[in-house]
Design an enzyme around this catalytic site. Structure first.
Site, PDB file in Angstrom:
ATOM      1  N   GLU A  41       0.878  -1.166   0.000  1.00 48.99           N
ATOM      2  CA  GLU A  41       0.000   0.000   0.000  1.00 48.99           C
ATOM      3  C   GLU A  41       0.917   1.218   0.000  1.00 48.99           C
ATOM      4  O   GLU A  41       1.842   1.299   0.814  1.00 48.99           O
ATOM      5  CB  GLU A  41      -0.876   0.031   1.258  1.00 48.99           C
ATOM      6  CG  GLU A  41      -1.828   1.216   1.219  1.00 48.99           C
ATOM      7  CD  GLU A  41      -2.617   1.435   2.507  1.00 48.99           C
ATOM      8  OE1 GLU A  41      -2.260   0.849   3.543  1.00 48.99           O
ATOM      9  OE2 GLU A  41      -3.591   2.217   2.469  1.00 48.99           O
ATOM     10  N   ARG A 267       5.887 -12.689   9.166  1.00 53.11           N
ATOM     11  CA  ARG A 267       6.623 -11.482   8.814  1.00 53.11           C
ATOM     12  C   ARG A 267       7.960 -11.472   9.549  1.00 53.11           C
ATOM     13  O   ARG A 267       8.169 -12.222  10.500  1.00 53.11           O
ATOM     14  CB  ARG A 267       5.809 -10.243   9.170  1.00 53.11           C
ATOM     15  CG  ARG A 267       5.605 -10.063  10.670  1.00 53.11           C
ATOM     16  CD  ARG A 267       5.086  -8.670  11.016  1.00 53.11           C
ATOM     17  NE  ARG A 267       3.743  -8.421  10.534  1.00 53.11           N
ATOM     18  CZ  ARG A 267       3.445  -7.508   9.621  1.00 53.11           C
ATOM     19  NH1 ARG A 267       4.395  -6.762   9.093  1.00 53.11           N
ATOM     20  NH2 ARG A 267       2.204  -7.313   9.244  1.00 53.11           N
ATOM     21  N   LYS A 277       4.711   0.498   9.625  1.00 51.23           N
ATOM     22  CA  LYS A 277       4.734   1.780   8.919  1.00 51.23           C
ATOM     23  C   LYS A 277       4.173   2.892   9.799  1.00 51.23           C
ATOM     24  O   LYS A 277       4.632   4.025   9.745  1.00 51.23           O
ATOM     25  CB  LYS A 277       3.946   1.664   7.612  1.00 51.23           C
ATOM     26  CG  LYS A 277       4.774   1.030   6.507  1.00 51.23           C
ATOM     27  CD  LYS A 277       4.154   1.226   5.142  1.00 51.23           C
ATOM     28  CE  LYS A 277       3.224   0.100   4.823  1.00 51.23           C
ATOM     29  NZ  LYS A 277       2.724   0.156   3.434  1.00 51.23           N
TER      30      LYS A 277
END
Length: 572
Positions: A41, A267, A277
């Site tokens: 994104e 992850r 983020k």
RNA sequence: UACCCGAUGGUGUAACGGCAACACAAGAGGUUUUGGUCCUCUCGUUCCUGGUUCGAAUCCAGGUCGGGUAACCA
């Protein structure tokens, strides 16, 4: 039905995702094709965690003759910006991957995604719901109790279609209505309790401008984009595991031909680092770092500026593996991957960070000579260079002790050491500042027979130290970095505080007036060097001024002496 | 309290019913004109209990612990 991979192990697979893919190909699933995708994104800069996803997705495609798409998952215009779209492409390329013509945007599929929404409405599988956000969440129920149906759940297909079109036309206020899938309000999986498919967002989009005022949610848009692009394996992180039934529901209820499958893996987490983020954005916005590319940031742009190589980052990703266990990798693994890479490639140079004057009393004053130095002992092809030598040198402050401990191999009164590539010198004394007691000069004599650092008589010295001729020294500013966070797990904090309280106050140390060997004046922007005995450093154009270059320390060399000294200190 | 997922040295991974392997860390030693590099060695009753089996890290059952999930974020 069990998956082929479960009963038929596949050779040459280095992890379970690869095994799954190879089994699919062997059995002819997805027409034997392999098409992965990296779907960021564009709401922030890529970080080392994304690097793992990039390496897995592009790496798998590369290894098995498949394709990997780059797709911007831009379904929420409130947080997304072109700046991020651009940085992401730069970073993926820098990491060493190429998507060819396969660049996509979820927003590029908006018309089709909307078309499938009408299809779901017509099939009676979606409805327009007038509940407010709060009510939607109230109706959803709780962990142990089922939700209850929205009062708008039973509208007719015709009414829903009309309403959906009016939503699209902008007739309703933001937040006043949503399009929801009609699945099961009692499902133990929250994602199936009539998830929102479309929401009204009267925001311009960085690519589609004002064309839309309704935007699809991730859960709805993602499987459709995957199918439309012909993705075969849609890899994502563990927290989407519970979304897989919804992924499949969407995929199977709209008329797309392809049947991509979602596979989840863990992850990457690193010690002394935050990789979210949202948190990185806070560090930037609250100016705790100089920007997304601050060399202390775990962003790819920060690591790049710090001096990390794409090879080192890829090596790390290879080493950490791919599994379903949520783990935290020791950040020294990252540092070590860089040392490994740069040890083989980085040219060596001598640089004195904290200069201390060394005067050679028996070397002819005003005289000088050029000595041969090896550019990289690990790579004979790198050749040699000349280094200017004279009677007045700078040595590292840490390399002299007025009262050295027994196992200190460096310079001290009466001790002999080798000046790298130069001569053996013996310390004859030192001068101090009368007011502070600080050592300001060390005096020594040299042995002319030891030129080049050899000892023709077979005499041994324990220490070899680096030096720079004072008259020839290039002055520079050098930035030394430590972990951005002082805590191994920055998010482990007492009640009432957050990860920001774990910021390391000493993460940046600026050393001004380091003395470098003159060769470094020609260091290209972004070039990486080993400053002998100290670490790997990267020339930074942003912080450099004419005649006064700036270097970042990417990572120090391993320092056995520091460890020994620390242990001794701890014993006292 | 519901559902989903997971558990192998200090850390991260490997093993595909047959001698628990690799990398990093830590420790000991050797080589060395970088206290770097390189080389050698040391460091595990595979979360627990039971079952299946000639044989289980692996298969089964139950438990324990850890993670995820109740945005109109992704």
């Amino acid at each position: 039905m069990s998956h082929p991979a479960a009963s038929n192990p596949v050779p040459n697979a280095s992890h379970f995702v690869e095994e799954h893919i190879l089994a699919d190909r062997a059995s002819g699933q997805h027409g034997g094709r392999l098409n992965t995708r990296f779907p960021p994104e564009p709401n922030g800069y890529l970080h080392i965690g994304h690097a793992k996803a990039i390496c897995v997705n592009f790496g798998l495609a590369l290894r098995h003759g498949g394709v990997c798409n780059l797709r911007f998952d831009d379904t929420n215009p409130t947080t997304e910006e072109v700046e991020y779209v651009e940085s992401i492409q730069t970073d993926v390329r820098w990491l060493g991957f190429d998507w060819g013509d396969n660049l996509f945007y979820a927003s590029g599929f908006f018309e089709q995604i909307y078309g499938f929404a009408e299809e779901l409405v017509r099939k009676g599988l979606a409805y327009v719901c007038d509940l407010s956000g709060d009510d939607v969440s109230r109706y959803r129920g709780a962990l142990t109790s089922p939700g209850k149906d929205s009062p708008f759940r039973s509208r007719s297909a015709e009414e829903n279609l009309a309403l959906l079109r009016r939503m699209r036309a902008g007739e309703f206020d933001e937040g006043s209505r949503t399009l929801r899938a009609k699945i099961d309000m009692a499902s133990p999986n929250f994602n199936l309790r009539d998830p929102v498919l479309y929401r009204i967002l009267k925001k311009p989009h960085h690519r589609t401008g004002a064309a839309w005022c309704i935007y699809p949610t991730y859960d709805y848009a993602h499987p459709i984009c995957d199918a439309l692009e012909g993705i075969t394996h849609s890899l994502c992180t563990l927290e989407f595991e519970n979304h897989r039934p919804l992924y499949n529901w969407v995929r199977d209820n709209v008329s797309v031909a392809a049947k991509p499958e979602q596979i989840e893996f863990a992850r990457l987490n690193l010690t002394y680092t935050v990789l979210s983020k949202r948190k990185l954005l806070r560090l930037v916005q609250e100016k705790r770092v100089s920007g997304w590319d601050d060399p202390r940031m775990p962003t790819l742009s920060g690591l790049r500026r710090r001096g990390y190589t794409p090879e080192a980052i890829r090596a790390l990703c290879e080493r950490v593996g791919v599994a379903k266990f949520n783990s935290t990798v020791d950040v020294v693994q990252l540092e070590n991957a860089l040392r490994d890479d740069l040890n083989k490639r980085a040219p060596r140079a001598m640089a004195v960070l904290r200069p201390l004057e060394l005067v050679i009393e028996n070397y002819p004053a005003g005289a000088g000579e050029e000595l041969d130095a090896v550019n990289n002992p690990e790579d004979p092809a790198a050749g040699t260079r000349k280094v200017p030598f004279s009677a007045r040198l700078f040595i590292e402050r840490d390399d002299f002790r007025a009262d050295p401990p027994k196992d200190f191999f460096r310079l001290g009164p009466g001790r002999e050491v080798r000046l790298r590539y130069a001569y053996f010198v013996t310390c004859t004394g030192f001068d101090t500042d009368p007011s502070t007691g600080e050592v300001i000069r060390v005096r020594c004599t040299y042995d002319p027979a030891s030129k080049g650092g050899n000892s023709p008589d077979g005499r041994k010295v324990k220490g070899t130290i680096h030096w720079v001729s004072a008259a020839h020294a290039l002055r520079a500013d050098v930035r030394l970095y430590d972990h951005l966070f002082a805590a191994e797990h920055p998010e482990d904090v007492p009640e009432g505080t957050d990860f920001m309280s774990n910021l390391n106050p000493r993460s940046l140390e600026v050393v001004s007036g380091a003395a470098l060997e003159p060769l470094l004046a020609s260091a290209a922007a972004g070039s990486r060097w080993q400053f002998e005995r100290q670490g790997y450093f990267c020339a930074d154009p942003q912080d450099s001024r004419p005649g006064r270059p700036a270097f970042h320390r990417a990572v120090s060399l391993k320092d056995t002496w520091a460890k020994v000294e620390k242990r001794q200190g701890g014993q006292k």
